[in-house]
Design a protein around this motif. Structure first.
Motif, PDB file in Angstrom:
ATOM      1  N   LEU A 137      65.806 -42.694 -14.651  1.00 29.05           N
ATOM      2  CA  LEU A 137      66.247 -43.074 -15.993  1.00 29.05           C
ATOM      3  C   LEU A 137      66.473 -41.860 -16.893  1.00 29.05           C
ATOM      4  N   THR A 138      65.892 -40.755 -16.531  1.00 33.14           N
ATOM      5  CA  THR A 138      66.056 -39.572 -17.385  1.00 33.14           C
ATOM      6  C   THR A 138      67.379 -38.860 -17.124  1.00 33.14           C
ATOM      7  N   ILE A 139      68.032 -39.242 -16.050  1.00 31.25           N
ATOM      8  CA  ILE A 139      69.284 -38.573 -15.730  1.00 31.25           C
ATOM      9  C   ILE A 139      70.408 -39.143 -16.580  1.00 31.25           C
ATOM     10  N   THR A 140      71.130 -38.273 -17.222  1.00 28.36           N
ATOM     11  CA  THR A 140      72.187 -38.753 -18.111  1.00 28.36           C
ATOM     12  C   THR A 140      73.379 -39.250 -17.297  1.00 28.36           C
ATOM     13  N   LEU A 141      74.138 -40.095 -17.962  1.00 26.72           N
ATOM     14  CA  LEU A 141      75.329 -40.634 -17.300  1.00 26.72           C
ATOM     15  C   LEU A 141      76.275 -39.512 -16.895  1.00 26.72           C
ATOM     16  N   GLY A 142      76.452 -38.572 -17.778  1.00 28.10           N
ATOM     17  CA  GLY A 142      77.373 -37.467 -17.490  1.00 28.10           C
ATOM     18  C   GLY A 142      76.966 -36.726 -16.229  1.00 28.10           C
ATOM     19  N   GLU A 143      75.691 -36.463 -16.100  1.00 26.50           N
ATOM     20  CA  GLU A 143      75.239 -35.735 -14.929  1.00 26.50           C
ATOM     21  C   GLU A 143      75.476 -36.544 -13.659  1.00 26.50           C
ATOM     22  N   MET A 144      75.159 -37.815 -13.747  1.00 22.40           N
ATOM     23  CA  MET A 144      75.373 -38.642 -12.564  1.00 22.40           C
ATOM     24  C   MET A 144      76.834 -38.691 -12.183  1.00 22.40           C
TER      25      MET A 144
END
Length: 637
Positions: free
Chosen positions: A351-358
């Motif tokens: 959940l800590t991973i941002t959408l952009g990074e994913m």
DNA sequence: GGGCATGAT
DNA sequence: GGATCATGCCC
């Protein structure tokens, strides 16, 4: 309408990642009269309710019912040496799907062991034989397919208005949203009209919902699960503890109208499951939640014979500790890639991973995964046609095929099974037609290769037609090589469609000689079609083989036979065929026979490219008592 | 449309 | 692991 604009993530996820529940901020949307009164919001409906219902240890249950065995007796279903289904009584003995039969028997001496039905040489239809042998038999799952259909039919009876999506042989999704809405309005009539003093008219929030008495037979996932281990412990001491703890805590979380909707869906689901149980004898488990993904997930919260409800308020704590690789579509390479990339295992970790990074790492899939982790799934429950889009018969070869010519044997077996199954399917969909045949073969370790070819429309679907197509594809696959090592073959029909759906195919179909007047007038009226279906298509395969024979000595009367201009053979109605009850039937049957014979030539023409000797079945008709159906395609040794 | 890869039960 | 199904990507 609702506060966030659902199609835009930027407003949903405003870059915050601190407070845990910011990750799940759409779980208690404002529900207005407009929401309740619209029935076409689909996946955006804040009152959406979806269920996933699956059969407990389905194959095992099928056998238990078929054999009339007491359901409390431990039973396993065997496929060759491996267990493919273990019923719950058997699981109590510690038997798992991966166990060896020996160990299973050891753990439970009174274990009932049933081997799946197989095709066996010399037998026309699949059956349950002793001493099955993978070198000579071929598994048949047809009985389970039929039982599966029965279950779906019971679903449909119990839910005339809801959408039902068959998801696999033992699972179906049900969209309860609309049936629930109707009940909701009937049960709380004051919701049906916007009160005069409503500040925002139809966009006014609904009044507070009544308290909910959760269905006694449903398990409700607690909002604050016990501090101990994971909640998916099978029947531990959860009963008393969770009730104390849970009931108190949950009373803090006020019920919502969505909760009411869930509870109504639970009532409906329970009724349907009960119908399945009493009418067919199968117990089921179900999950009920706001979307397909969560419904599927909670369905396994408690098994067997239990339905589980996931309230929106319970989603965060349910999802966070979940191993994300248990999530549908994340169980494979994608999930593994994610796990490796971040070296984590639970939903909460991600959940800590941002959408952009994913998105940078996983591209197109990222958005979808990002939402899944947050309990959002926009996929719809879509009714699938009752019949599949493909039909596959496959065989793994215990001893690889070495000589290219040995492939024909199994191809004919697979072709015969396909013929049986398609002709059977045509009893309910007379114009069902596959666009192509595909042959897959795996040589040694290599990955499987495949070849396909268009399949002619033939009402007269014979093994010969399918097998010769298969043989041709086989040649393309194995080439001229003499030494091969084929360890698995699959023959499939793809692009299966009923002719009335497509236009090109419907044309093809009606161009078949002399068929037009009988079929075209009735799109929905049944009687004509019914007669055609029963008389023409039933057993088209064995009949054709029998009819081509030259030795048919019975009647040579013109009313029961004719001579084909094409091949010069005289074609007779079979004595055994149940068509000679009256004159009408005979005339029609003869007509049909002529057509089918034409179809036969047509198909032969289309598959002529093969340099294989076109085995006209008439040629090898010397044998008096040919076994019927699939039987003759097994080598007698 | 054909061939392949992936994922699910 | 064996037998089926579906779907999406690439040429």
């Amino acid at each position: 309408m609702t506060s966030p604009s659902p199609s835009h993530i930027s407003s949903l996820w405003k870059g915050k990642s601190k407070a845990a529940d910011d990750d799940y901020n759409d779980l208690n949307p404002i529900i207005t009269y407009r929401h309740l009164l619209s029935s076409n919001m689909r996946v955006k409906d804040p009152l959406r309710v979806v269920a996933l219902c699956d059969s407990d240890a389905f194959y095992a249950a099928c056998e238990q019912v078929r054999l009339g065995i007491d359901p409390s007796r431990p039973l396993v279903v065997l496929q060759w040496e491996s267990l493919i289904a273990v019923n719950y009584p058997a699981r109590k003995f510690g038997i798992s799907r991966m166990a060896k039969l020996k160990d299973a028997k050891q753990l439970c001496p009174e274990l009932v062991v049933v081997h799946v039905a197989t095709y066996k040489e010399g037998e026309k239809e699949p059956g349950y034989w002793d001493n099955v042998d993978t070198r000579t038999h071929k598994v048949s799952l047809d009985y389970y397919r039929r039982e599966s259909m029965k279950i779906i039919d019971v679903f449909k009876e119990g839910l005339p208005t809801g959408e039902i999506e068959k998801a696999s042989i033992d699972e179906a999704f049900i969209d309860f949203t609309n049936p629930v809405r109707e009940i909701l309005l009937a049960r709380f009539p004051y919701l049906a009209h916007v009160p005069a003093d409503a500040p925002n008219g139809i966009d006014t929030q609904l009044p507070p919902p009544p308290p909910i008495s959760w269905e006694k037979l449903s398990v409700v996932v607690p909002i604050f699960p016990g501090t101990e281990g994971s909640e998916d412990q099978p029947e531990s001491s959860t009963k008393g503890h969770d009730l104390d703890n849970g009931a108190q805590e949950e009373s803090d979380e006020a019920p919502t109208w969505h909760d009411v909707a869930l509870s109504i869906a639970a009532e409906l689901m329970e009724k349907i499951r009960d119908a399945v149980r009493t009418k067919l004898g199968y117990t089921t488990s179900a999950g009920i939640a706001r979307n397909k993904f969560l419904a599927k997930l909670v369905a396994s919260y408690r098994k067997p014979n239990t339905q589980s409800i996931l309230r929106n308020a319970a989603i965060p704590n349910y999802l966070r500790p979940m191993a994300f690789q248990k999530i549908r579509f994340l169980g494979g390479k994608l999930g593994e890639a994610i796990a490796n990339e971040y070296d984590v295992s639970t939903v909460g970790d991600l959940l800590t991973i941002t959408l952009g990074e994913m998105q940078r790492k996983f591209g197109e899939n990222a958005y979808w995964v990002y939402e899944l982790l947050r309990g959002i799934d926009r996929s719809e429950v879509k009714e699938k046609g009752s019949q599949n889009k493909s039909m596959l018969a496959s065989k793994n070869l215990p001893q690889p095929i070495i000589n290219a010519t040995d492939g024909h044997h199994w191809i004919r077996v697979l072709a015969a099974e396909l013929a049986l199954r398609l002709n059977d399917a045509r009893k309910t969909s007379p114009t069902l037609w596959p666009k192509a045949v595909v042959l897959h073969a795996r040589k040694g370790y290599q990955t499987a290769r495949s070849k396909q070819a268009a399949f002619p429309f033939t009402r007269n679907l014979t093994v010969d037609v399918i097998a010769s197509a298969g043989d041709r594809l086989w040649k393309e696959l194995v080439g001229e090589s003499k030494i091969i090592k084929v360890t698995s073959i699959q023959l499939a029909f793809t692009g299966l469609e009923t002719a009335e759906s497509g236009q090109q195919s419907i044309e093809t179909f009606f161009k078949t000689p002399d068929r037009r007047q009988q079929l075209s007038p009735n799109n929905h009226g049944e009687p004509t079609l019914k007669r055609v279906r029963e008389e023409d298509l039933d057993d088209a395969l064995p009949q054709m083989v029998a009819l081509e024979g030259e030795e048919s000595t019975s009647c040579t009367d013109a009313s029961t036979s004719f001579i084909c201009q094409r091949c010069g053979k005289r074609l007779h109605l079979a004595d055994s065929a149940n068509i000679d009850i009256n004159g009408d039937g005979r005339v029609e049957a003869l007509q049909t026979l002529r057509m089918e014979h034409n179809d036969f030539h047509f198909a032969q023409d289309l598959s002529k490219t093969s340099d294989e000797p076109q085995e006209d079945s008439a040629k090898k008709k010397k044998k008096r008592k040919e076994p019927e159906g699939i039987a003759k395609f097994f080598n007698r040794k």
